[in-house]
Motif scaffolding. Structure first.
Motif, mmCIF file in Angstrom:
data_model
loop_
_atom_site.group_PDB
_atom_site.id
_atom_site.type_symbol
_atom_site.label_atom_id
_atom_site.label_comp_id
_atom_site.label_asym_id
_atom_site.label_seq_id
_atom_site.Cartn_x
_atom_site.Cartn_y
_atom_site.Cartn_z
ATOM 1 N N LYS A 1 0.862 -1.176 0.000
ATOM 2 C CA LYS A 1 0.000 0.000 0.000
ATOM 3 C C LYS A 1 0.894 1.220 0.000
ATOM 4 O O LYS A 1 1.767 1.356 0.855
ATOM 5 N N LEU A 2 0.668 2.067 -0.985
ATOM 6 C CA LEU A 2 1.405 3.322 -1.090
ATOM 7 C C LEU A 2 0.401 4.453 -1.256
ATOM 8 O O LEU A 2 -0.707 4.244 -1.769
ATOM 9 N N PRO A 3 0.763 5.651 -0.877
ATOM 10 C CA PRO A 3 -0.141 6.783 -1.054
ATOM 11 C C PRO A 3 -0.379 7.070 -2.536
ATOM 12 O O PRO A 3 0.498 6.858 -3.375
ATOM 13 N N ALA A 4 -1.559 7.562 -2.866
ATOM 14 C CA ALA A 4 -1.882 7.956 -4.236
ATOM 15 C C ALA A 4 -0.836 8.943 -4.742
ATOM 16 O O ALA A 4 -0.379 9.823 -4.003
ATOM 17 N N GLY A 5 -0.443 8.768 -5.981
ATOM 18 C CA GLY A 5 0.535 9.659 -6.586
ATOM 19 C C GLY A 5 1.978 9.243 -6.386
ATOM 20 O O GLY A 5 2.889 9.871 -6.915
ATOM 21 N N SER A 6 2.204 8.167 -5.612
ATOM 22 C CA SER A 6 3.575 7.703 -5.384
ATOM 23 C C SER A 6 4.233 7.309 -6.705
ATOM 24 O O SER A 6 3.580 6.818 -7.628
ATOM 25 N N LEU A 7 5.554 7.516 -6.775
ATOM 26 C CA LEU A 7 6.341 7.027 -7.895
ATOM 27 C C LEU A 7 6.611 5.550 -7.647
ATOM 28 O O LEU A 7 7.132 5.178 -6.597
ATOM 29 N N LEU A 8 6.240 4.706 -8.617
ATOM 30 C CA LEU A 8 6.321 3.263 -8.437
ATOM 31 C C LEU A 8 7.105 2.612 -9.566
ATOM 32 O O LEU A 8 6.604 2.494 -10.682
ATOM 33 N N PRO A 9 8.362 2.191 -9.287
ATOM 34 C CA PRO A 9 9.080 1.414 -10.296
ATOM 35 C C PRO A 9 8.315 0.114 -10.551
ATOM 36 O O PRO A 9 7.876 -0.555 -9.603
ATOM 37 N N ILE A 10 8.147 -0.241 -11.829
ATOM 38 C CA ILE A 10 7.310 -1.396 -12.147
ATOM 39 C C ILE A 10 7.685 -1.975 -13.507
ATOM 40 O O ILE A 10 7.954 -1.240 -14.459
ATOM 41 N N ALA A 11 7.731 -3.292 -13.573
ATOM 42 C CA ALA A 11 7.871 -4.002 -14.844
ATOM 43 C C ALA A 11 6.499 -4.583 -15.152
ATOM 44 O O ALA A 11 5.848 -5.143 -14.259
ATOM 45 N N TYR A 12 6.034 -4.434 -16.389
ATOM 46 C CA TYR A 12 4.700 -4.961 -16.691
ATOM 47 C C TYR A 12 4.537 -5.317 -18.158
ATOM 48 O O TYR A 12 5.230 -4.818 -19.028
ATOM 49 N N GLY A 13 3.574 -6.211 -18.373
ATOM 50 C CA GLY A 13 3.099 -6.544 -19.708
ATOM 51 C C GLY A 13 1.619 -6.241 -19.740
ATOM 52 O O GLY A 13 0.902 -6.490 -18.761
ATOM 53 N N SER A 14 1.156 -5.689 -20.849
ATOM 54 C CA SER A 14 -0.263 -5.359 -20.957
ATOM 55 C C SER A 14 -0.704 -5.512 -22.402
ATOM 56 O O SER A 14 0.119 -5.528 -23.324
ATOM 57 N N LEU A 15 -2.010 -5.617 -22.567
ATOM 58 C CA LEU A 15 -2.584 -5.717 -23.903
ATOM 59 C C LEU A 15 -3.993 -5.150 -23.855
ATOM 60 O O LEU A 15 -4.730 -5.392 -22.892
ATOM 61 N N THR A 16 -4.337 -4.399 -24.876
ATOM 62 C CA THR A 16 -5.668 -3.809 -24.984
ATOM 63 C C THR A 16 -6.233 -4.150 -26.356
ATOM 64 O O THR A 16 -5.507 -4.138 -27.350
ATOM 65 N N SER A 17 -7.526 -4.463 -26.392
ATOM 66 C CA SER A 17 -8.179 -4.822 -27.648
ATOM 67 C C SER A 17 -9.580 -4.232 -27.698
ATOM 68 O O SER A 17 -10.259 -4.154 -26.688
ATOM 69 N N ASP A 18 -9.984 -3.851 -28.902
ATOM 70 C CA ASP A 18 -11.361 -3.385 -29.101
ATOM 71 C C ASP A 18 -12.125 -4.324 -30.033
ATOM 72 O O ASP A 18 -13.059 -3.919 -30.713
ATOM 73 N N VAL A 19 -11.735 -5.605 -30.025
ATOM 74 C CA VAL A 19 -12.409 -6.624 -30.840
ATOM 75 C C VAL A 19 -13.269 -7.486 -29.913
ATOM 76 O O VAL A 19 -12.743 -8.333 -29.171
ATOM 77 N N PRO A 20 -14.581 -7.277 -29.908
ATOM 78 C CA PRO A 20 -15.452 -8.049 -29.021
ATOM 79 C C PRO A 20 -15.277 -9.560 -29.215
ATOM 80 O O PRO A 20 -15.152 -10.047 -30.339
ATOM 81 N N GLY A 21 -15.231 -10.267 -28.079
ATOM 82 C CA GLY A 21 -15.086 -11.715 -28.092
ATOM 83 C C GLY A 21 -13.643 -12.202 -28.062
ATOM 84 O O GLY A 21 -13.400 -13.381 -27.808
ATOM 85 N N GLU A 22 -12.692 -11.312 -28.305
ATOM 86 C CA GLU A 22 -11.292 -11.704 -28.311
ATOM 87 C C GLU A 22 -10.827 -12.036 -26.887
ATOM 88 O O GLU A 22 -11.219 -11.374 -25.938
ATOM 89 N N ILE A 23 -9.986 -13.064 -26.754
ATOM 90 C CA ILE A 23 -9.391 -13.416 -25.468
ATOM 91 C C ILE A 23 -7.991 -12.816 -25.434
ATOM 92 O O ILE A 23 -7.174 -13.077 -26.316
ATOM 93 N N ILE A 24 -7.734 -11.994 -24.411
ATOM 94 C CA ILE A 24 -6.422 -11.383 -24.238
ATOM 95 C C ILE A 24 -5.888 -11.774 -22.858
ATOM 96 O O ILE A 24 -6.660 -11.947 -21.911
ATOM 97 N N SER A 25 -4.564 -11.932 -22.779
ATOM 98 C CA SER A 25 -3.946 -12.367 -21.528
ATOM 99 C C SER A 25 -2.641 -11.637 -21.278
ATOM 100 O O SER A 25 -2.006 -11.150 -22.217
#
Length: 161
Positions: free
Chosen positions: A56-80
Protein backbone atom coordinates in the motif's frame (compact mmCIF):
# COMPACT_ATOMS: atom_id res chain seq x y z
CA UNK A 1 20.03 8.24 -7.95
CA UNK A 2 16.98 6.51 -6.55
CA UNK A 3 17.36 4.00 -3.72
CA UNK A 4 17.30 0.31 -4.67
CA UNK A 5 13.90 -1.27 -3.97
CA UNK A 6 13.79 -3.81 -1.16
CA UNK A 7 10.33 -5.32 -1.77
CA UNK A 8 8.33 -6.64 -4.70
CA UNK A 9 4.92 -8.13 -5.36
CA UNK A 10 2.97 -9.48 -8.34
CA UNK A 11 -0.34 -7.99 -9.44
CA UNK A 12 -2.77 -8.59 -12.29
CA UNK A 13 -5.86 -6.77 -13.46
CA UNK A 14 -8.39 -6.51 -16.25
CA UNK A 15 -11.04 -4.02 -17.24
CA UNK A 16 -13.35 -2.57 -19.85
CA UNK A 17 -13.66 0.98 -21.09
CA UNK A 18 -15.15 3.01 -23.92
CA UNK A 19 -11.65 3.79 -25.24
CA UNK A 20 -8.35 1.89 -25.15
CA UNK A 21 -6.78 4.23 -22.61
CA UNK A 22 -9.75 4.06 -20.23
CA UNK A 23 -9.79 0.25 -20.57
CA UNK A 24 -6.10 0.23 -19.61
CA UNK A 25 -6.88 2.54 -16.68
CA UNK A 26 -9.62 0.13 -15.55
CA UNK A 27 -7.09 -2.74 -15.63
CA UNK A 28 -4.62 -0.65 -13.59
CA UNK A 29 -7.33 0.06 -11.00
CA UNK A 30 -8.27 -3.63 -10.86
CA UNK A 31 -4.61 -4.51 -10.24
CA UNK A 32 -4.40 -1.97 -7.39
CA UNK A 33 -1.90 0.32 -9.13
CA UNK A 34 -4.24 2.77 -10.87
CA UNK A 35 -3.53 5.68 -8.55
CA UNK A 36 0.26 5.48 -8.76
CA UNK A 37 2.71 7.18 -11.12
CA UNK A 38 4.28 4.20 -12.84
CA UNK A 39 7.98 4.28 -13.69
CA UNK A 40 8.43 1.45 -16.16
CA UNK A 41 11.66 -0.46 -15.60
CA UNK A 42 13.37 -3.31 -17.39
CA UNK A 43 13.63 -6.77 -16.01
CA UNK A 44 16.11 -6.98 -13.13
CA UNK A 45 14.97 -7.89 -9.63
CA UNK A 46 17.33 -6.13 -7.18
CA UNK A 47 19.47 -8.28 -4.85
CA UNK A 48 17.88 -9.12 -1.49
CA UNK A 49 14.46 -7.93 -2.71
CA UNK A 50 11.79 -9.66 -0.60
CA UNK A 51 8.36 -10.78 -1.81
CA UNK A 52 5.30 -9.21 -0.16
CA UNK A 53 1.76 -10.42 -0.82
CA UNK A 54 0.29 -6.93 -0.58
CA UNK A 55 1.53 -3.39 -0.63
CA UNK A 56 0.00 0.00 0.00
CA UNK A 57 1.41 3.32 -1.09
CA UNK A 58 -0.14 6.78 -1.05
CA UNK A 59 -1.88 7.96 -4.24
CA UNK A 60 0.54 9.66 -6.59
CA UNK A 61 3.58 7.70 -5.38
CA UNK A 62 6.34 7.03 -7.89
CA UNK A 63 6.32 3.26 -8.44
CA UNK A 64 9.08 1.41 -10.30
CA UNK A 65 7.31 -1.40 -12.15
CA UNK A 66 7.87 -4.00 -14.84
CA UNK A 67 4.70 -4.96 -16.69
CA UNK A 68 3.10 -6.54 -19.71
CA UNK A 69 -0.26 -5.36 -20.96
CA UNK A 70 -2.58 -5.72 -23.90
CA UNK A 71 -5.67 -3.81 -24.98
CA UNK A 72 -8.18 -4.82 -27.65
CA UNK A 73 -11.36 -3.38 -29.10
CA UNK A 74 -12.41 -6.62 -30.84
CA UNK A 75 -15.45 -8.05 -29.02
CA UNK A 76 -15.09 -11.71 -28.09
CA UNK A 77 -11.29 -11.70 -28.31
CA UNK A 78 -9.39 -13.42 -25.47
CA UNK A 79 -6.42 -11.38 -24.24
CA UNK A 80 -3.95 -12.37 -21.53
CA UNK A 81 -0.95 -11.06 -19.62
CA UNK A 82 1.54 -12.77 -17.32
CA UNK A 83 4.40 -11.69 -15.09
CA UNK A 84 7.16 -13.98 -13.87
CA UNK A 85 9.97 -13.42 -11.37
CA UNK A 86 13.00 -15.65 -10.97
CA UNK A 87 14.41 -15.76 -7.47
CA UNK A 88 18.14 -16.58 -7.36
CA UNK A 89 19.65 -19.31 -5.15
CA UNK A 90 22.11 -16.73 -3.82
CA UNK A 91 20.11 -14.00 -2.00
CA UNK A 92 22.92 -11.49 -2.59
CA UNK A 93 22.51 -11.94 -6.36
CA UNK A 94 19.94 -10.26 -8.59
CA UNK A 95 16.93 -12.01 -10.10
CA UNK A 96 15.00 -11.57 -13.34
CA UNK A 97 11.52 -10.32 -14.16
CA UNK A 98 9.81 -11.28 -17.42
CA UNK A 99 6.48 -10.14 -18.78
CA UNK A 100 4.24 -11.41 -21.59
CA UNK A 101 0.96 -10.44 -23.19
CA UNK A 102 -0.87 -12.03 -26.08
CA UNK A 103 -4.00 -13.41 -27.65
CA UNK A 104 -4.09 -16.66 -25.68
CA UNK A 105 -5.29 -18.15 -22.40
CA UNK A 106 -3.82 -17.13 -19.06
CA UNK A 107 -2.28 -20.61 -18.71
CA UNK A 108 -0.49 -20.25 -22.06
CA UNK A 109 0.76 -16.79 -21.02
CA UNK A 110 1.99 -18.15 -17.68
CA UNK A 111 3.89 -20.96 -19.40
CA UNK A 112 5.57 -18.55 -21.83
CA UNK A 113 6.68 -16.17 -19.09
CA UNK A 114 8.06 -19.01 -16.96
CA UNK A 115 10.05 -20.27 -19.95
CA UNK A 116 11.48 -16.76 -20.44
CA UNK A 117 12.52 -16.51 -16.77
CA UNK A 118 14.30 -19.87 -16.97
CA UNK A 119 16.04 -18.85 -20.21
CA UNK A 120 17.14 -15.50 -18.74
CA UNK A 121 18.71 -17.28 -15.77
CA UNK A 122 20.45 -19.80 -18.05
CA UNK A 123 21.83 -17.00 -20.26
CA UNK A 124 23.39 -15.40 -17.17
CA UNK A 125 24.57 -18.71 -15.64
CA UNK A 126 22.57 -17.90 -12.50
CA UNK A 127 21.26 -20.64 -10.20
CA UNK A 128 17.46 -20.43 -9.98
CA UNK A 129 15.75 -21.08 -6.64
CA UNK A 130 12.12 -20.35 -7.53
CA UNK A 131 9.86 -18.90 -10.20
CA UNK A 132 6.79 -16.89 -9.16
CA UNK A 133 4.17 -16.36 -11.87
CA UNK A 134 0.83 -14.57 -11.98
CA UNK A 135 -1.43 -14.34 -15.03
CA UNK A 136 -4.84 -13.11 -16.11
CA UNK A 137 -7.14 -13.36 -19.12
CA UNK A 138 -10.08 -11.31 -20.28
CA UNK A 139 -12.81 -11.78 -22.89
CA UNK A 140 -13.30 -8.42 -24.59
CA UNK A 141 -16.84 -7.01 -24.46
CA UNK A 142 -16.32 -3.63 -26.18
CA UNK A 143 -12.79 -2.46 -25.34
CA UNK A 144 -10.82 -4.54 -22.84
CA UNK A 145 -7.39 -4.51 -21.29
CA UNK A 146 -5.18 -6.76 -19.16
CA UNK A 147 -2.04 -6.07 -17.15
CA UNK A 148 0.39 -8.29 -15.23
CA UNK A 149 3.00 -6.40 -13.25
CA UNK A 150 5.82 -6.54 -10.73
CA UNK A 151 5.85 -3.40 -8.56
CA UNK A 152 9.19 -2.71 -6.86
CA UNK A 153 8.97 -0.71 -3.66
CA UNK A 154 10.69 0.11 -0.37
CA UNK A 155 10.28 -0.47 3.33
CA UNK A 156 7.47 1.83 4.35
CA UNK A 157 7.65 3.96 7.44
CA UNK A 158 4.49 5.86 8.22
CA UNK A 159 2.75 6.15 4.86
CA UNK A 160 5.36 6.43 2.15
CA UNK A 161 8.71 5.33 0.93
Amino acid sequence: MLPIPTKFTLVVGHGEGDKKLTAFDAALLDAGIGNMNLLRVSSVLPPKCAFENVFKLPAGSLLPIAYGSLTSDVPGEIISAAIGVGIPEDPSSFGMIMEFSGFCTKDEAALKVEEMVREAFAMRSLALKEVKVKSIEHKVERCGSVIAACPLFYETTGGGY
